[in-house]
Design an enzyme around this catalytic site. Structure first.
Site, mmCIF file in Angstrom:
data_model
loop_
_atom_site.group_PDB
_atom_site.id
_atom_site.type_symbol
_atom_site.label_atom_id
_atom_site.label_comp_id
_atom_site.label_asym_id
_atom_site.label_seq_id
_atom_site.Cartn_x
_atom_site.Cartn_y
_atom_site.Cartn_z
ATOM 1 N N PRO A 294 -10.968 -13.782 -3.342
ATOM 2 C CA PRO A 294 -10.709 -13.165 -2.159
ATOM 3 C C PRO A 294 -10.847 -11.593 -2.751
ATOM 4 C CG PRO A 294 -9.041 -14.402 -3.221
ATOM 5 C CD PRO A 294 -10.171 -14.705 -3.822
ATOM 6 N N THR A 295 -10.159 -11.270 -3.701
ATOM 7 C CA THR A 295 -11.005 -9.854 -3.894
ATOM 8 C C THR A 295 -12.365 -8.929 -3.406
ATOM 9 O OG1 THR A 295 -8.881 -9.267 -5.706
ATOM 10 C CG2 THR A 295 -11.178 -7.965 -5.632
ATOM 11 N N LYS B 86 0.769 -1.114 -0.191
ATOM 12 C CA LYS B 86 0.047 0.426 -0.256
ATOM 13 C C LYS B 86 0.736 1.326 0.105
ATOM 14 C CE LYS B 86 -2.748 -0.702 3.787
ATOM 15 N NZ LYS B 86 -2.471 -2.026 4.057
ATOM 16 N N ASP C 233 -9.288 -6.517 9.987
ATOM 17 C CA ASP C 233 -8.990 -5.890 11.043
ATOM 18 C C ASP C 233 -10.160 -5.592 12.035
ATOM 19 O OD1 ASP C 233 -6.760 -6.937 10.133
ATOM 20 O OD2 ASP C 233 -5.622 -6.285 9.811
ATOM 21 N N HIS D 4 21.858 9.960 11.386
ATOM 22 C CA HIS D 4 21.982 9.014 10.535
ATOM 23 C C HIS D 4 21.465 9.288 8.901
ATOM 24 C CE1 HIS D 4 20.377 6.052 13.109
ATOM 25 N NE2 HIS D 4 20.586 6.747 13.786
ATOM 26 N N GLU E 161 21.054 8.021 6.578
ATOM 27 C CA GLU E 161 19.891 7.577 5.469
ATOM 28 C C GLU E 161 18.703 7.455 5.565
ATOM 29 O OE1 GLU E 161 20.913 6.296 8.773
ATOM 30 O OE2 GLU E 161 20.316 4.916 9.615
ATOM 31 N N LYS F 157 -7.857 -15.747 -9.889
ATOM 32 C CA LYS F 157 -8.686 -16.009 -8.449
ATOM 33 C C LYS F 157 -9.544 -14.893 -8.247
ATOM 34 C CE LYS F 157 -9.517 -19.920 -8.884
ATOM 35 N NZ LYS F 157 -10.741 -20.761 -10.062
ATOM 36 N N CYS G 25 25.664 5.698 13.584
ATOM 37 C CA CYS G 25 25.142 6.612 14.820
ATOM 38 C C CYS G 25 25.788 5.304 15.833
ATOM 39 C CB CYS G 25 23.737 6.064 15.005
ATOM 40 S SG CYS G 25 23.046 6.873 16.615
ATOM 41 N N LYS H 291 -14.982 -8.635 -14.595
ATOM 42 C CA LYS H 291 -15.140 -9.244 -13.847
ATOM 43 C C LYS H 291 -15.271 -9.195 -12.429
ATOM 44 C CE LYS H 291 -15.503 -14.503 -11.584
ATOM 45 N NZ LYS H 291 -14.618 -15.581 -11.852
HETATM 46 N N1 GLN Z 1 22.258 3.210 21.120
HETATM 47 C C1 GLN Z 1 23.056 4.124 20.807
HETATM 48 C C2 GLN Z 1 22.028 5.417 21.655
HETATM 49 O O1 GLN Z 1 21.486 5.736 21.792
HETATM 50 C C3 GLN Z 1 23.210 3.749 19.908
HETATM 51 C C4 GLN Z 1 21.351 4.511 18.596
HETATM 52 C C5 GLN Z 1 21.117 4.919 16.661
HETATM 53 O O2 GLN Z 1 22.359 3.573 16.755
HETATM 54 N N2 GLN Z 1 20.240 4.725 16.763
HETATM 55 O O3 GLN Z 1 23.431 6.565 21.698
#
Ligand code: GLN
Length: 535
Positions: free
Chosen positions: A191-192, A18, A149, A508, A510, A188, A382, A224
């Site tokens: 289910p839908t 989703k 649910d 972070h 990412e 099939k 981190c 269908k």
């Molecule tokens: N556990 C570590 C802290 O709290 C690192 C946290 C993490 O990697 N997000 O500082």
């Protein structure tokens, strides 16, 4: 123009995608020039996923404003290239907390507080909050869970009421599965049909059906399903399996999902969606010139969703470098002094993942040592940075037993220690150092090479920090602070001298990597991993 609300519900099974579907539709509407935002409603009673073990629902995603949220918000940002915030993720826990707080204040003036209307009103308020200021043309709301649910019932009821209230400004898209029975060679639809019936029992008629399938559906099946589910035949859309989630917007474009939505809302089509940048990313992703294998050392490797943003960041950074990044998930509990060389052999780079607690720390330390001693590109995120500090203290600075006080409260060398403002905190929910903070970048560093800026903002989620008391010892031996917070002096990034690429970051990177703006740090890391002979 009034804001339009699109709700996406799911039926038959969970994990149909989703989040990717809603992000793809939003992407197409955005590409047509509309302003869009996506929200996720989660039916669990936790106030936010911050206190959840990643084994439950995967990674906890952190927004700029420091909200700990569902990992689907990561997809929304990666697709739309726009930040989300706390308002984009609401849980049942948050709804009840708010209603109970109002009840305690006496706001309900002596009335009996009930699921209908009080809980449903609070859900509706949270949905409309995003559309209120006219900031968006479309608010797309994903209802977590699967229709049927018990937990999702108040949300479905809120959708029913909103559809009634908003009339032509609201629409429901229902995503289901059309399984293929190998034995009979058939797709099939039952289910839908049942799943739509379950929605109808709750008073909600879907406007569009998206059918997830492994095989092309063909006209017959679409007709269908349309007939049995009271939906226009051209509003039955197939979502066929594709090799990468980033192809789903293109598939939805082929299926004209954006067109069907706009037509139903009687809105102008706007310009044809321009997906040039998106397509060029996909081409680079699909036709790489290089290939690297990077080891991800973590303790949740059985569940790759626990590292979703990291995995996706490598896809973005890989495409930028025209490099296929094969991620090898390595369980930190399996790595030890004796087998490190064998397990980590052949890796072009090593990433030590974020995490909490003692489990798997030893293996992370060994992997970091291996990367440091063998000149293998290393990125510690981190906890990964904290591990690099502990390893360096123990093995280079000869601080025997050096540790983070998270792992050993009475260590003689607390090289990583609890932040001042964290001391005395007993409530675990939402109390870490969370969200976006500034980081001053030292010029002439790997960090500067990556960002090309001397001030950056990245997101955080931690309680412990590098202990400044030891900074001189580290720096004079080659592990140097290359990023610091301008207000507190907190070390945000470290880099090792005399190593081709060894960087640890307290933040972070990412979380802020998107298809159109890949994380500069991941881009540089992947670049460093490509064997020099091949460049
Ligand atoms: N556990 C570590 C802290 O709290 C690192 C946290 C993490 O990697 N997000 O500082």
């Amino acid at each position: 123009m009034s804001t339009k609300y699109i709700f996406v519900t799911g039926g038959v099974t969970s994990s149909l995608g989703k989040g990717i579907l809603i992000a793809s539709l939003a992407k197409l509407l955005q590409a047509r020039g509309y302003k869009v935002t996506i929200q996720k409603l989660d039916p669990y009673i936790n106030v936010d996923p911050g206190t959840l073990n990643p084994y439950e629902h995967g990674e906890c995603y952190v927004t700029d404003d420091g909200a700990e949220t569902d990992l689907d918000l990561g997809h929304y940002e990666r697709f739309l290239n726009k930040p989300t915030s706390q308002a984009n993720n609401v849980t049942t826990g948050r709804i009840y907390q708010s209603v109970i707080n109002k009840e305690r204040r006496g706001d309900y003036l002596g009335k009996t507080v009930q699921i209908i209307p009080h809980i449903t009103d609070e859900i509706k308020r949270n949905i409309k909050l995003l559309g209120n200021k006219g900031k968006y043309d479309f608010v797309l709301t994903e209802i977590g869970g699967t229709v049927g649910d018990m937990e999702s019932l108040p949300y479905i009821e809120a959708v029913r009421q909103l559809k009634w209230e908003l009339g032509k400004s609201a629409m429901v898209i229902h995503l289901t599965l059309v399984p293929f029975l190998k034995a009979s060679g058939e797709l099939k639809t039952k289910p839908t049909q049942h799943s739509v019936k379950a929605l109808l029992e709750n008073g909600v008629q879907p406007d569009i059906l998206v059918l997830r399938t492994e095989h092309d559906l063909g006209e017959g099946i679409r007709k269908k399903v349309a007939l049995f589910c009271n939906v226009d035949p051209d509003a039955v859309v197939q979502s066929i399996d594709v090799p990468t989630i980033y192809e789903v917007p293109l598939k939805m474009r082929e299926e004209k999902l954006d067109y069907i939505v706009l037509k139903k809302f009687e809105m102008t089509m706007g310009k044809e969606p321009s997906l040039d940048a998106w397509n060029s990313f996909l081409t680079k992703h699909k036709i790489p010139e290089h290939e690297v294998v990077i080891g991800l050392i973590g303790k949740y490797v059985e569940l790759p969703d626990a590292y979703k943003s990291i995995t996706e960041s490598f896809i973005h950074a890989g495409a930028t470098n025209q490099c296929k990044v094969e991620l090898k998930f390595i369980h930190s509990e399996e790595v030890n002094r004796r087998n490190a060389a064998e397990i980590l052999a052949g890796l072009d780079g090593i990433l030590v993942a974020p995490g909490f607690g003692h489990r798997g720390i030893k293996g992370k330390i060994e992997a970091t040592k291996f990367a440091r001693e063998n000149n293998i590109p290393f990125l510690g995120i981190c906890l990964g940075m904290q591990v690099a500090v502990i390893e360096f203290a123990r093995n280079v600075l000869n601080m025997k037993g050096a540790d983070s006080t998270e792992m050993n409260e009475v260590t003689k060398f607390p090289v990583i220690d609890l932040m001042e403002e964290q001391k005395g905190i007993t409530n675990m929910g939402g109390t870490m150092r969370l969200g976006s903070f500034a980081c001053e970048v030292k010029v002439d560093s790997k960090l500067f090479d990556a960002y090309q800026k001397d001030l950056i903002y990245e997101r955080h989620r931690h309680r412990y920090e590098f202990n400044d008391k030891y900074l001189k010892d580290f720096e004079s031996n080659g592990l140097k602070a290359v990023g610091t917070n301008p207000d507190t002096g907190l070390v945000e990034a470290l880099q090792l001298d005399n190593h081709q690429w060894f960087v640890g970051v307290q933040y972070h990177p990412e979380y802020s990597s998107t298809v159109l703006s890949p994380s500069p740090l991941f881009v540089e890391f992947v670049k460093a991993c490509i064997p020099k002979t091949k460049l």
